[in-house]
Design a protein around this motif. Structure first.
Motif, PDB file in Angstrom:
ATOM      1  N   ILE A  49       0.850  -1.185   0.000  1.00  0.00           N
ATOM      2  CA  ILE A  49       0.000   0.000   0.000  1.00  0.00           C
ATOM      3  C   ILE A  49       0.889   1.239   0.000  1.00  0.00           C
ATOM      4  O   ILE A  49       2.034   1.198   0.477  1.00  0.00           O
ATOM      5  CB  ILE A  49      -0.922  -0.016   1.244  1.00  0.00           C
ATOM      6  CG1 ILE A  49      -2.083   0.945   1.106  1.00  0.00           C
ATOM      7  CG2 ILE A  49      -0.132   0.228   2.516  1.00  0.00           C
ATOM      8  CD1 ILE A  49      -3.179   0.712   2.151  1.00  0.00           C
ATOM      9  N   PHE A  56      -8.494   6.820  -0.102  1.00  0.00           N
ATOM     10  CA  PHE A  56      -8.267   5.377  -0.174  1.00  0.00           C
ATOM     11  C   PHE A  56      -7.304   4.860   0.889  1.00  0.00           C
ATOM     12  O   PHE A  56      -7.558   3.834   1.518  1.00  0.00           O
ATOM     13  CB  PHE A  56      -7.779   4.999  -1.576  1.00  0.00           C
ATOM     14  CG  PHE A  56      -8.843   5.188  -2.614  1.00  0.00           C
ATOM     15  CD1 PHE A  56      -9.794   4.213  -2.839  1.00  0.00           C
ATOM     16  CD2 PHE A  56      -8.927   6.375  -3.320  1.00  0.00           C
ATOM     17  CE1 PHE A  56     -10.806   4.401  -3.768  1.00  0.00           C
ATOM     18  CE2 PHE A  56      -9.934   6.578  -4.259  1.00  0.00           C
ATOM     19  CZ  PHE A  56     -10.880   5.591  -4.468  1.00  0.00           C
ATOM     20  N   GLU A  57      -6.181   5.538   1.080  1.00  0.00           N
ATOM     21  CA  GLU A  57      -5.237   5.135   2.120  1.00  0.00           C
ATOM     22  C   GLU A  57      -4.460   6.359   2.566  1.00  0.00           C
ATOM     23  O   GLU A  57      -3.755   6.984   1.782  1.00  0.00           O
ATOM     24  CB  GLU A  57      -4.277   4.040   1.631  1.00  0.00           C
ATOM     25  CG  GLU A  57      -3.697   4.256   0.238  1.00  0.00           C
ATOM     26  CD  GLU A  57      -4.528   3.610  -0.849  1.00  0.00           C
ATOM     27  OE1 GLU A  57      -5.270   2.665  -0.539  1.00  0.00           O
ATOM     28  OE2 GLU A  57      -4.436   4.038  -2.003  1.00  0.00           O
ATOM     29  N   ASP A  70      -9.666   1.745   0.995  1.00  0.00           N
ATOM     30  CA  ASP A  70      -8.934   0.499   0.782  1.00  0.00           C
ATOM     31  C   ASP A  70      -8.633  -0.210   2.094  1.00  0.00           C
ATOM     32  O   ASP A  70      -8.617  -1.438   2.165  1.00  0.00           O
ATOM     33  CB  ASP A  70      -7.630   0.779   0.042  1.00  0.00           C
ATOM     34  CG  ASP A  70      -7.842   1.018  -1.445  1.00  0.00           C
ATOM     35  OD1 ASP A  70      -8.934   0.725  -1.952  1.00  0.00           O
ATOM     36  OD2 ASP A  70      -6.904   1.509  -2.108  1.00  0.00           O
ATOM     37  N   ALA A  74      -9.743  -3.911   2.977  1.00  0.00           N
ATOM     38  CA  ALA A  74      -8.742  -4.925   3.296  1.00  0.00           C
ATOM     39  C   ALA A  74      -8.963  -5.519   4.684  1.00  0.00           C
ATOM     40  O   ALA A  74      -8.839  -6.737   4.885  1.00  0.00           O
ATOM     41  CB  ALA A  74      -7.343  -4.312   3.201  1.00  0.00           C
ATOM     42  N   TYR A  87       0.192  -4.003   6.897  1.00  0.00           N
ATOM     43  CA  TYR A  87       0.310  -3.029   5.814  1.00  0.00           C
ATOM     44  C   TYR A  87       1.769  -2.630   5.629  1.00  0.00           C
ATOM     45  O   TYR A  87       2.448  -2.263   6.588  1.00  0.00           O
ATOM     46  CB  TYR A  87      -0.552  -1.801   6.115  1.00  0.00           C
ATOM     47  CG  TYR A  87      -2.028  -2.104   6.071  1.00  0.00           C
ATOM     48  CD1 TYR A  87      -2.701  -2.190   4.860  1.00  0.00           C
ATOM     49  CD2 TYR A  87      -2.739  -2.342   7.247  1.00  0.00           C
ATOM     50  CE1 TYR A  87      -4.057  -2.492   4.814  1.00  0.00           C
ATOM     51  CE2 TYR A  87      -4.095  -2.647   7.208  1.00  0.00           C
ATOM     52  CZ  TYR A  87      -4.743  -2.716   5.989  1.00  0.00           C
ATOM     53  OH  TYR A  87      -6.076  -3.024   5.954  1.00  0.00           O
ATOM     54  N   ILE A 108      -3.228  -3.634  -2.491  1.00  0.00           N
ATOM     55  CA  ILE A 108      -4.522  -2.969  -2.319  1.00  0.00           C
ATOM     56  C   ILE A 108      -4.212  -1.495  -2.097  1.00  0.00           C
ATOM     57  O   ILE A 108      -4.033  -1.039  -0.969  1.00  0.00           O
ATOM     58  CB  ILE A 108      -5.319  -3.551  -1.130  1.00  0.00           C
ATOM     59  CG1 ILE A 108      -5.471  -5.066  -1.272  1.00  0.00           C
ATOM     60  CG2 ILE A 108      -6.698  -2.892  -1.045  1.00  0.00           C
ATOM     61  CD1 ILE A 108      -6.221  -5.730  -0.118  1.00  0.00           C
ATOM     62  N   SER A 109      -4.128  -0.738  -3.194  1.00  0.00           N
ATOM     63  CA  SER A 109      -3.651   0.635  -3.083  1.00  0.00           C
ATOM     64  C   SER A 109      -4.151   1.494  -4.240  1.00  0.00           C
ATOM     65  O   SER A 109      -3.369   2.180  -4.892  1.00  0.00           O
ATOM     66  CB  SER A 109      -2.114   0.648  -3.029  1.00  0.00           C
ATOM     67  OG  SER A 109      -1.636   1.920  -2.652  1.00  0.00           O
ATOM     68  N   ALA A 110      -5.464   1.470  -4.481  1.00  0.00           N
ATOM     69  CA  ALA A 110      -6.042   2.279  -5.559  1.00  0.00           C
ATOM     70  C   ALA A 110      -5.254   2.098  -6.852  1.00  0.00           C
ATOM     71  O   ALA A 110      -4.908   3.065  -7.526  1.00  0.00           O
ATOM     72  CB  ALA A 110      -6.110   3.747  -5.153  1.00  0.00           C
ATOM     73  N   TYR A 127     -13.342  -2.249  -8.250  1.00  0.00           N
ATOM     74  CA  TYR A 127     -14.171  -1.929  -7.084  1.00  0.00           C
ATOM     75  C   TYR A 127     -14.496  -0.442  -7.002  1.00  0.00           C
ATOM     76  O   TYR A 127     -15.302  -0.026  -6.181  1.00  0.00           O
ATOM     77  CB  TYR A 127     -13.531  -2.428  -5.783  1.00  0.00           C
ATOM     78  CG  TYR A 127     -12.164  -1.892  -5.449  1.00  0.00           C
ATOM     79  CD1 TYR A 127     -12.004  -0.669  -4.797  1.00  0.00           C
ATOM     80  CD2 TYR A 127     -11.019  -2.622  -5.753  1.00  0.00           C
ATOM     81  CE1 TYR A 127     -10.754  -0.182  -4.465  1.00  0.00           C
ATOM     82  CE2 TYR A 127      -9.757  -2.144  -5.427  1.00  0.00           C
ATOM     83  CZ  TYR A 127      -9.633  -0.920  -4.786  1.00  0.00           C
ATOM     84  OH  TYR A 127      -8.384  -0.450  -4.466  1.00  0.00           O
ATOM     85  N   PHE A 230     -10.249   0.757 -10.230  1.00  0.00           N
ATOM     86  CA  PHE A 230      -9.223   0.231  -9.337  1.00  0.00           C
ATOM     87  C   PHE A 230      -9.466  -1.251  -9.090  1.00  0.00           C
ATOM     88  O   PHE A 230     -10.616  -1.700  -8.972  1.00  0.00           O
ATOM     89  CB  PHE A 230      -9.250   0.958  -7.995  1.00  0.00           C
ATOM     90  CG  PHE A 230      -8.891   2.420  -8.076  1.00  0.00           C
ATOM     91  CD1 PHE A 230      -8.047   2.893  -9.067  1.00  0.00           C
ATOM     92  CD2 PHE A 230      -9.389   3.313  -7.153  1.00  0.00           C
ATOM     93  CE1 PHE A 230      -7.708   4.232  -9.142  1.00  0.00           C
ATOM     94  CE2 PHE A 230      -9.061   4.659  -7.205  1.00  0.00           C
ATOM     95  CZ  PHE A 230      -8.213   5.122  -8.201  1.00  0.00           C
ATOM     96  N   MET A 232      -7.689  -4.933  -6.936  1.00  0.00           N
ATOM     97  CA  MET A 232      -6.671  -5.563  -6.099  1.00  0.00           C
ATOM     98  C   MET A 232      -5.854  -6.494  -6.985  1.00  0.00           C
ATOM     99  O   MET A 232      -6.395  -7.112  -7.909  1.00  0.00           O
ATOM    100  CB  MET A 232      -7.319  -6.337  -4.962  1.00  0.00           C
ATOM    101  CG  MET A 232      -8.029  -5.460  -3.954  1.00  0.00           C
ATOM    102  SD  MET A 232      -8.809  -6.410  -2.621  1.00  0.00           S
ATOM    103  CE  MET A 232     -10.335  -6.909  -3.445  1.00  0.00           C
TER     104      MET A 232
END
Length: 266
Positions: A49, A56-57, A70, A74, A87, A108-110, A127, A230, A232
């Protein structure tokens, strides 16, 4: 901050084409079959990530707690699979190499779904749907309602991103302007606020959130057509694990969990 020439993109594509071959055979699979289904060694899911991409994050106000769309997604996947999330903050320029060499189990990071990434990684259903946009300071008199109006301006984007590809392949052919690329998207927005650049090109979902929280200092002038989403991503050698992740995501859509976090963040 960097000025990056177009040839960087050729290097980027070469990296993606070759990165899968860098993984060592002994490192390829960390999966162990269990009676209740598939899990990972020690019950930990290592997640690649990049911090600093709201909504998102990103880090909460305490500067320590990781939050975002995200992250919620997750965490829920891990809860359903009885795994503990770990992470791993990674610079975007090296995030796909980290997945190819099994530094983490899943990305999992856009991450935008494009054919080159699908060629080298297993990619889930999209997603979040997305598009590119132009963001400027609210005080700018000119309305940049078409790419041609970028002529002569300083245009910022995140390096090694789909937005960067969009700048070089879709916008530069229409007119001439100076391109400045940043390790972190938030740094590009900070320079926009300070007047060091005239425009930021970024993905719409993240940009809307940043603009919304800018106290009226920023605005979005133009949106490209919706063209990507986006997903995963999982190493190609972990197909069985990828199937478990895909089914879990489907379940999260079916039971309404994904709708709940869409409402929360968007």
């Amino acid at each position: 901050m960097k000025k990056i020439a177009v040839f960087i993109f050729a290097v980027f594509l070469v990296f993606l084409c070759g990165c899968e071959g860098k993984a060592k055979k002994d490192e390829c699979s960390c999966l162990e079959p269990q009676k209740e289904g598939l899990t990972l060694k020690n019950g930990i899911l290592k997640i690649g990530i990049e911090y600093g991409y709201p909504p998102f994050e990103y880090l909460a106000e305490d500067g320590k707690t990781l939050i975002g769309f995200d992250v919620d997604m997750a965490d829920e996947i891990c809860r359903r699979l009885n795994l503990k999330p770990e992470y791993i903050d990674t610079q975007w320029a090296g995030i796909f190499e980290g997945l190819a060499t099994n530094r983490y189990d899943i990305l999992i990071s856009a991450a935008t779904i494009i054919p080159e990434r699908e060629k080298h990684f297993w990619v889930t259903r999209p997603y979040v749907k997305n598009s590119e946009c132009l963001i400027v300071n609210s005080g700018m008199k000119n309305i940049l309602d078409k790419p041609e109006k970028l002529k002569g301006l300083k245009v910022a984007c995140q390096e090694m991103s789909v937005s960067s590809v969009f700048v070089h392949e879709e916008l530069l052919p229409k007119t001439e302007f100076e391109v400045l690329e940043y390790d972190k998207l938030l740094d590009a927005f900070e320079d926009l606020k300070l007047g060091r650049v005239d425009v930021v090109v970024a993905e719409a979902v993240a940009s809307k959130n940043i603009v919304k929280n800018s106290d009226g200092k920023l605005r979005v002038d133009w949106y490209a057509e919706e063209s990507h989403g986006f997903g995963m991503m999982v190493n190609k050698k972990n197909k069985e694990f990828f199937d478990v992740i895909s089914r879990t995501l489907d379940d999260m859509y079916s039971d309404g969990f994904m709708k709940s976090i869409e409402d929360k963040y968007f």
